[in-house]
Each structure stands twice: as C-alpha cells, then as structure tokens.
Scaffold this motif. Structure first.
Motif, short mmCIF file in Angstrom:
data_model
loop_
_atom_site.label_atom_id
_atom_site.label_comp_id
_atom_site.label_asym_id
_atom_site.label_seq_id
_atom_site.Cartn_x
_atom_site.Cartn_y
_atom_site.Cartn_z
N ASP B 435 99.57 -46.17 -39.74
CA ASP B 435 99.00 -46.86 -38.60
C ASP B 435 100.17 -47.26 -37.71
O ASP B 435 101.04 -48.02 -38.12
CB ASP B 435 98.26 -48.09 -39.12
N ARG B 436 100.19 -46.66 -36.55
CA ARG B 436 101.40 -46.88 -35.76
C ARG B 436 101.66 -48.35 -35.45
O ARG B 436 102.77 -48.83 -35.50
CB ARG B 436 101.34 -46.08 -34.46
N ALA B 437 100.57 -49.04 -35.15
CA ALA B 437 100.75 -50.46 -34.83
C ALA B 437 101.31 -51.21 -36.04
O ALA B 437 102.25 -52.02 -35.93
CB ALA B 437 99.42 -51.07 -34.40
N ARG B 438 100.68 -50.88 -37.18
CA ARG B 438 101.13 -51.58 -38.39
C ARG B 438 102.57 -51.25 -38.70
O ARG B 438 103.36 -52.09 -39.08
CB ARG B 438 100.24 -51.21 -39.58
N LEU B 439 102.95 -50.00 -38.59
CA LEU B 439 104.33 -49.58 -38.89
C LEU B 439 105.32 -50.33 -38.01
O LEU B 439 106.37 -50.79 -38.46
CB LEU B 439 104.48 -48.07 -38.68
N ARG B 440 104.90 -50.42 -36.72
CA ARG B 440 105.80 -51.16 -35.83
C ARG B 440 105.95 -52.59 -36.29
O ARG B 440 107.01 -53.17 -36.30
CB ARG B 440 105.25 -51.10 -34.39
N ARG B 441 104.82 -53.16 -36.73
CA ARG B 441 104.82 -54.54 -37.21
C ARG B 441 105.75 -54.67 -38.39
O ARG B 441 106.53 -55.61 -38.49
CB ARG B 441 103.38 -54.93 -37.62
N VAL B 442 105.66 -53.69 -39.33
CA VAL B 442 106.53 -53.74 -40.51
C VAL B 442 107.99 -53.70 -40.12
O VAL B 442 108.83 -54.44 -40.64
CB VAL B 442 106.20 -52.57 -41.48
N GLU B 443 108.30 -52.86 -39.16
CA GLU B 443 109.70 -52.78 -38.71
C GLU B 443 110.19 -54.10 -38.15
O GLU B 443 111.28 -54.56 -38.43
CB GLU B 443 109.85 -51.69 -37.63
N GLU B 444 109.29 -54.69 -37.35
CA GLU B 444 109.68 -55.99 -36.77
C GLU B 444 109.93 -57.00 -37.88
O GLU B 444 110.92 -57.73 -37.87
CB GLU B 444 108.58 -56.51 -35.85
N LEU B 445 109.01 -57.02 -38.85
CA LEU B 445 109.19 -57.96 -39.95
C LEU B 445 110.48 -57.71 -40.70
O LEU B 445 111.21 -58.62 -41.06
CB LEU B 445 108.01 -57.86 -40.92
N LYS B 446 110.78 -56.43 -40.93
CA LYS B 446 112.01 -56.12 -41.66
C LYS B 446 113.24 -56.59 -40.90
O LYS B 446 114.21 -57.06 -41.46
CB LYS B 446 112.08 -54.62 -41.93
#
Lengths: 457, 526
Positions: B435-446
């Motif tokens: 899920d592109r949105a979710r992946l972006r979110r994960v990156e931000e969190l990382k």
C-alpha cells in the motif's frame, strides 16, 4: 516559754480543724530542731546565703556598739554579747487562696533578753510587716530597715527564686534591726522573736485593725509630704516647710540617688537574664553540634561531640552564675534602693513633725494673745484660757522636742547609712567580680579542653 | 582596646556611649556581619590584616599554651571564598571586587509587562585580576548576573553551581535604598568569588567573558516565560503532525525551561507513568552509592539548618550580654560621678572610688565581648555558607533526575515507535504489492525512529556525564566541608579561650582589690 511535745491546742476564731492543723504543723517544724542542721545543708536555698551577703551581720552585731555592753545578766564565757538571727526554711502552708509561706526564725544569743542560747519561732511575711510598722511608728527619725516588696504576681509568688529572694531579704531585715544600737532594744523586736505563734497571730490581727487606718493615714501624709517636698525641691516656697539649705541639699541628693540606683539595679537584673539566655543558647548550640558531628566522619565527629558536651556543661555553669548574680549582686542593689525609699519615708515624718511644731507654736501664740486680752478685761473665762494656754504650750514644746529629736537622729543615722552602704556595696562588688572571674575562667578552661583533639586532626 | 589605662571618666563615657549606640541601633545578626566585613582588604589572598589593637605586655598573663597570640593573628574567614588557601592557588582569578554602584536610567523598556519599565537601575563596577596578570574593569547590572547564572547552569549540569543572590521582588523604592544596594553589592561580590573558586566554573568561558568583556555582556540572554510559551505554542502543531521532532541537540537541556511544549507534555506523562501507574521504566536510578549519599545529604542539610539557627541565637546572646554589661558599667559611672560630686562623707568617696573600678571593668569586659562576637560571627558563618551550598546540591541532583526523565521518555517513545513500525509493516505485508500510502508512512516512522534513536544516545550520554559530575562534586564537597568545619571549630574554640581568659583576668583584678570587703564566715557558725 518552752515548747514540749505535749501541747494543748487552743482553738481561736477560725475553724477548729484549721487551727489544730496549723498548731501541729508548727510544733512539727519546731521539733525538727535536731535534723535542722542536715536540712540546712541539703537545702539548695541556703548555701549562698550562709557565706555571702547575709553572713556579715554576725560580725556587725558585735562591732556596731562597743559602748552598749551594758546588757544585764551574766556574761557568757565567750565574752562579747551577740545576737544572730536566721530566717530559714520557707515552707508553704495552707491551701488555695489562703496559702502562704512560713519561715523558721532562729535566734541565737547569749543575752538573757533574747532567751538564749537559741530560740525558734515560726513567722510569716505579715509578722515581719507588723514589726516594721511598729518600729516605724515608734522610732521616728531612724531609717527603718526596708522590707522586701509585699505583693507579687500570683503565679510568681511561689516560684523558688522569688521565695529565696524574699527569705534572704527578710534575713537581712531582721539582722539589721538586731544590730541597730537603738532598734535592738525595742520591745516589739523581742515580741517578734520570742512570742508563741498563736499570740503573735492575735497581736498581729488586733493591730491590723488599727493599723489599716494608720497606714492609710501615713500613706496619705506621705503623699502630701512628697508633693510638698518636691515643691520645695522645685523651688515653690510654701510657708510650713523647713528652709535649712543643708537639708535641702540632702533632699535633692536622696531623690537623685534613688534614680541612679534604680537604673543600676535595672541593668543588673537585665544582666542576670542575659546570663540565662546565653546559657540556654549554648545548650542548644551544643546539642546541634553533636547532631552535626554525627553526620560527619569519625574523628571530626568526635570533636563535634566533645564541643557539644562542653557547651552543655557551660550552660549549667551560666545558669548557676545567673542565680549567684541575682542573689549577691542584684538583690543588694535592690536593697539599696529600698533603703533610700525608707529614708524618704523618714523625711516625710520629719516634715510632718516640723509642720506640727509650727502649727502648735502658732496656736500657742494665738492662745497667749487671747489670754492676755481676757486678763486685761478681767473676764471669768481667763481662768479657762490660762489652762488652755498652758496645755497648748506643753503640747507645742513636746512637738518641738519631737522634731528636734528627729533631726538629731537623722544626722546620726545618715553617717551610719553611708558607712553601711559602702560596706554593703563593697561586698556586692567583690561577689560580682569574683563570680564573673570564675565564670570566665571556667569557660576558657572548658573550651581549652577541646583543643588537643582538634589539633590532632 | 589596649589603650591607655588612665581614661578620664568623660572620654570613657563618650566613647562607650558612642559605641553603645551603634550596637543598639542594629542589634541583629546581619549587623554583626556587616560590622565584621568593614575590615578592609580582601580576605582571599591579601597579607594578614593587622590586628585592630596592639598586644600590650599585660597580655602575658595567659598561662601556657598562650592562646592570646593565636587569637589575635587574623583568622582567615571562610566567607566569600568557599575554601580560603587551597583554592587561591588553583583559582584563575586572584582578586575580584564589586564596587561603586551607580544609578543609570534606561531609555527603552524591554519588559513585556507595562509599567515595570525601570526608570533607573544600578550598575556595579567589577574589577578583577586574572592569574596571568591582566586587570579588567567592567560595568554590569544585576540582570547581567542573572544571565551569567543561567548560562552557567545550562552548561554545567550536575555540578554544584553556586547560587546567585536573589532578585528581590520588592517595589521600586526599596530596591533603590542605600542599605539594599549595599547588601546586594556585598552579595554579588561573594557570589563572583565563589564562582571563581570553583575548580571547573572558575575556568569557564562564561565567567571570563563576564569579567573581562567590556561593553555589553556577550552572552545570550534568558528569554522570559511569556516568549517561551508563545514560541512553544507555534511549534506544537508541527510536532503533533509528526514533522518536527526533538533533535539530539535539544535533548541536552531539560524540557522544563525550554520552548518545546510537546516534549514537556511527554515528560510529564512519563513522570505520571513512573510514579502513579507504577510500571518500572526501562532505565532507573540504580546507583546504590548515590542514593545513600543523597540520604546523607538530606540529613546533613537538616543538621546544618538547626546548627545555623542556633548559631545565630548564640551570636545574639553574646551580643546582648556584652551590651548589657556595657550599660551596667555606664550606669555605675554616672552614679560614681554623682556620689563624688555630692559627697559629704568620706565613706561616700570610698564607695565612689570602688564603684569606678567595677564600672571600668564592666566597660572593658563589654568591649571584649563585642570583639569576641565579631570573631564568632566570622567562624560560625561556615555553617551558613555550607547550608547555602545545599541549594546547589539540590539543583545538581535535579539536573540528574531530569536527565534521567528525558532518557526514560525517549526510550518509551522509541518502544512505541518500534511497535507502530512493526504493526504497520505487518499490516502492509498482508497486502500484496504494498500500500503505497502505508509504505510511505512506514518510511516516515523509520526516519523518526532514527532521529529519536540519536536523541536517545545523546540523552544517555548526557545522563552519564551528569552522574559523573555528581560523583566528583560530592567527593570534592565532602573534603571541603571537612576542612571548613575543622577550621570553624578551631577558630571558634581558640577565640573563645583567648577572649574569656582576658575577661577573667579583668575581673580577677577587681575581685582582688575588693577582697577587703568580703566576710567569709565558715558555715560551721551555723
């Protein structure tokens, strides 16, 4: 009149029980003669008095009147006649509002008129007062030794310190009377020292009725005279006053002296309090140092603890010196103030006598003029007038003589007063300096003891 | 004091009444302090202050060991400099003085609160000489001292930083009274000297700049509460959306005084978790030794407080007794004069003469008491000094606990970030292709996690540094306190011994002269 173990108890106007109680207590106290010595030794009140301020009277009573060795009766082997009185063992009697302090008065003498060698009676403050008032009434011109103050704040009245101060002052009072060349011969002194307690009580209460009127009279007169005396001091001339310049000077001297003395006494009293405060603060400081030392390590902590203990020891020494200061320095100063007030009372008597002498002289003169007038007119009333005049003249002469006696007596008393005060103050100063020196050295020694430990650290 | 023994009564009266009025005018502890500080010269390193009186030969009455000599060589007071001799060799500054208060008017009011615009403030001249010999003269106002104190506190967390003098929240007129200004001047001087005496702070840049930079003080000023809150409120929205994150550089300072509102809230929450919820955080104060010492410090503080109070009472009692002794002497002198003038009998003159001896002794003793008290004040001042140091200790300990709190907060942040990352990754792995949105979110969190990780490392480092500071300072303080208390005891005892010996001999002389009046009857008479 000796007391024996079996006494009949007489009940007076008070309740039977109260009186019986009182008599029992009194006889119990008197019978304790044997144990009195040890009691005196243990009693904390007495030790300073025996050696200090009051002891000198034993000497004075033999010294003061070399001319007066005319006392009748066999001489004791020790030679010189002497009388020494002690006021001891204050004990609270009664309960509640009616409670009071009684004192054991011990008279030691080799003179028969004092029923020697030893006589013991129980007396209370009002008895001393009675004696004082009687003497003041009969011996005008003499500076009657002063009494300690009468009333005191209720709570304070039975504090150990107040009782001790009063006891010492009463002791001084009675001994002064006994060593006065004139007063020692008084009938009333003998009554006071020798009479049974119940009789003393009756005498006192009878006189109290007369006295209360008399004392208020005296007080009123004193007030009048005081204002008159101060008027003269201030320069407002009033016709019925002495105009002797030397006497003026004396009056001024006495008034100013009282002010100065009161100031020194005030400071002395304050100094006593300062000693107590310093003692208290040293004790607290010492305790705090001990606790602080407990936080620190070994040897330093021990040094703190040592310091703290010394502080507590010194606190006790300071309290003791405060008491000594009070008894042997402040009290003599207070006594000095009272003595000056007694002189003022005598001055009031003198002014009174002077006024009477003037008034009676005036009256007599008027009567003489009247008599001459009547005789000229060959009136029947001349006879009466002559008797009247003669009476008046006698009265006037008596009043004049009374006044002159007072003047003469006062002059003699003044010399005695000054000498006595120099001796009294000298002793007080000695005690003061001695006490301060010892205290200072004790303090220095105590602190010095801590140093070795500190140096070792 | 050892002046000519033959003093006419007039001069004696005048001199002592003048002295008496000065003591009655200011009869409390602080006057005793200011009296003792009138002694000129800098106690820090100046050559011994000459005694205020000459030792006359009569002082040889003291039996060996003679303490009078020891007493009257000046005892180095431990006020101002925290420890007298040792620090002077390590201190960067040989001499610091604060003087010459001058009132200046302010043209522009910089305060946000209207009406408190200072119509005038005082500046003080500060002269100092550094170890290398440079002399400096600068003018500073009280506000500059506040700035200095705050900057020092920030950069020396965990150390026992001397506490600066109070601001004084009284109204304008009191602040300008001569007494207040003088008190403040003295306090500021002591403060600067304490700073200079500290092994670390004495060498700090902040202090150097303060003492030597002419003109405006080049240290960043402390912002007031209002601006801080405003700034913090501006940042808050961005922080909440996750964009703005507490960086490593900010973490070095406690949250409370800063602008980062979010951080304040987080640490507050952590405190609640620690204390009320009772769950044990990841890192905890474990140092047994430290906790023991902390308890000891508390006990010490309690004892110092009591000792300090009782020392004050003792000083007051000593002063009182000296005063009353003097007044007694004066009263006797007046009486002596009176009796001598009005004397008609020889006995009166004798009495007056004796009284004069006693009066003179009393006045002498009174002077000795007063001098003893001045010494006592100086010595016992150590207690007050060390009590003041306790404040610095509190600050140092709270630096430690706030640093710990920061570490704990960051660690719980990290753990929550980790769990969120895990959850998101687990969720997105279920969907094939991602899920592109979710992946972006994960990156931000990382990314946030990485920054937070860095911050945590810095926070831990800071915490360890503060712990070290605490430990070394505690040791230093223990030694210093031991030394100071020892000199205090020595000084106190020596001066007591010396002066009481003198007082004793004064009275002994009088007692001997009066001996003729004493009638000691043996108690066997009874």
């Amino acid at each position: 009149m000796k007391t024996g173990p079996n006494r009949t108890v007489r009940c007076g106007s008070l309740t039977e029980g109260y009186h019986r109680n009182l008599a029992f207590l009194i006889s119990f106290r008197k019978r304790n003669l044997r144990s009195s010595k040890s009691l005196l030794r243990n009693c904390p009140f007495l030790s300073p008095a025996i050696t200090g301020y009051t002891s000198k009277f034993a000497m004075i009573s033999t010294e003061s009147d070399p001319a007066e060795t005319s006392s009748p009766g066999p001489r004791s082997p020790s030679g010189q006649p002497f009388v020494m009185i002690s006021v001891t063992e204050p004990v609270k009697m009664g309960t509640g509002v009616q409670s009071y302090i009684s004192y054991r008065v011990i008279t030691k003498s080799n003179m028969t008129e004092f029923e020697g060698p030893e006589k013991i009676v129980i007396r209370r403050y009002s008895d001393f007062e009675w004696l004082h008032d009687k003497l003041a009434e009969k011996y005008k011109g003499i500076f009657i030794p002063p009494l300690p103050e009468k009333s005191a704040v209720e709570k304070f009245r039975f504090s150990a310190e107040f009782i001790e101060m009063r006891r010492q002052a009463l002791d001084v009072f009675i001994n002064r009377i006994a060593s006065h060349p004139v007063l020692r011969k008084s009938e009333d002194l003998r009554t006071f020292l020798l009479e049974e307690e119940e009789r003393m009580e009756r005498i006192r209460s009878i006189e109290a009725g007369i006295f209360s009127k008399k004392s208020s009279d005296i007080f009123q007169m004193f007030k009048d005279v005081q204002s008159k005396v101060s008027d003269v001091v201030l320069g407002k001339e009033k016709p019925v006053e002495e105009s002797d310049p030397e006497y003026e000077k004396l009056k001024n001297y006495i008034f100013e002296l009282e002010n100065h003395l009161a100031e020194t006494q005030k400071q002395a009293f304050r100094l006593v309090k300062r000693h107590r405060d310093l003692g208290q603060s040293l004790a607290d400081f010492g305790k705090a140092m001990k606790l602080l030392g407990a936080c620190e390590g070994d040897s330093l902590g021990k040094a703190f603890s040592d310091l703290g203990s010394k502080g507590e020891i010194l606190s006790l020494k300071l309290q003791k010196e405060a008491h000594n200061l009070l008894m042997n320095f402040e009290e003599p100063l207070k006594d000095y103030v009272r003595a000056v007030q007694s002189i003022k009372a005598t001055m009031a008597d003198r002014a009174n006598a002077f006024r009477q002498h003037c008034e009676l002289a005036e009256t007599t003169k008027l009567k003489e003029i009247n008599l001459d007038k009547l005789m000229l007119m060959h009136s029947e009333r001349a006879r009466e007038a002559e008797i009247d005049f003669k009476e008046s003249k006698a009265d006037s002469e008596e009043a004049t003589k009374r006044f002159e006696t007072i003047v003469k007596t006062m002059n003699e008393e003044l010399v005695r007063f000054q000498e006595q005060k120099t001796a009294d103050l000298g002793l007080a100063f000695h005690e003061f300096a001695k006490g301060q020196a010892k205290l200072a050295h004790d303090i220095a020694d105590a602190w010095r003891g801590v140093l070795p430990k500190l140096e070792a650290l | 004091m050892m002046g000519p023994e033959e003093e006419s009564m007039e001069t004696l009266t005048l001199a002592t009444s003048a002295a008496a009025t000065t003591t009655t005018a200011a009869s409390d502890y602080h006057s005793a302090i200011s009296a003792s500080q009138e002694i000129p010269g800098d106690p820090l390193l100046s050559p011994p202050v000459p005694p205020t009186f000459a030792l006359s030969p009569s002082s040889s009455f003291v039996d060996p060991p003679s303490y009078s000599d020891v007493v009257f060589t000046p005892f180095n007071p431990s006020n101002g400099a925290v420890s007298s001799s040792p620090s002077s060799s390590t201190s960067n500054y040989l001499r610091i003085t604060v003087s010459d208060p001058v009132q200046e008017s302010e043209t522009v009011s910089t305060s946000l609160v209207p009406g408190s615009g200072s119509g005038g403030y005082f500046t003080y001249l500060i002269t100092s000489r550094a170890k290398d010999g440079t002399d400096s003269r600068v003018r500073r106002r009280f506000r500059d001292f506040v700035t200095l104190a705050d900057r020092l506190a920030e950069s020396h967390r965990g150390l026992f930083v001397p506490v600066r003098p109070d601001k004084g929240v009284v109204e304008g007129r009191v602040m300008k009274s001569a007494d207040f200004i003088e008190q403040r001047r003295v306090a500021l001087e002591r403060y600067l000297r304490r700073l200079a005496a500290h092994p670390v702070i004495g060498k700090s840049d902040e202090l150097r700049v303060f003492l030597q930079a002419e003109g405006r003080l080049p240290l960043p000023t402390t912002t007031d509460v209002a601006s801080r809150v405003l700034d913090g409120a501006v940042r808050l929205p961005r922080q909440l959306t996750g964009v703005d994150v507490t960086g490593p550089e900010e973490v070095v300072q406690p949250a409370k005084g800063g602008r980062d509102l979010l951080r304040i809230f987080k640490e507050l929450k952590q405190t609640v978790t620690n204390e009320w919820v009772g769950s044990r955080p990841a890192v905890v104060e474990e140092d047994r030794e430290f906790l023991d010492r902390k308890d000891k410090m508390q006990d010490l503080e309690l004892q110092l407080t009591t000792s300090s109070e009782h020392a004050e009472t003792l000083v007051k009692a000593q002063q009182d007794i000296g005063e009353t002794m003097g007044e007694l002497g004066l009263a006797f002198i007046k009486l002596t004069k009176f009796e001598t003038e009005e004397a008609t009998f020889e006995s009166q003159r004798t009495r007056a003469a004796e009284m004069k001896k006693v009066a003179t002794a009393a006045v002498k003793a009174s002077r000795l008491y007063r001098e003893l008290n001045a010494q006592t004040v100086k010595h016992l001042d150590t207690l007050h000094e060390h009590l003041g140091i306790m404040l610095s200790v509190h600050t140092a300990f709270s630096d430690r606990s706030s640093a710990l709190l920061t570490v704990q907060t960051l660690m719980s942040d990290l753990s929550s970030l980790n769990s969120r990352v895990e959850k998101l990754e687990a969720a997105s792995s279920k969907i094939f292709g991602g899920d592109r949105a979710r992946l972006r979110r994960v990156e931000e969190l990382k990314e946030t996690r990485r920054v937070t990780e860095n911050a945590k490392c810095c926070a831990v480092k800071e915490y360890e540094r503060i712990k070290d500071n605490n430990r070394s300072e505690l040791e230093r303080l223990d030694h210093q306190r031991h030394d100071d208390l020892l000199s205090m005891l020595k000084g106190f005892v020596i001066s007591q011994v010396g002066y009481y010996e003198k007082i004793g001999s004064v009275w002994e002389t009088v007692a001997d002269e009066m001996h003729v009046y004493s009638r000691e009857v043996e108690s066997s008479e009874q």
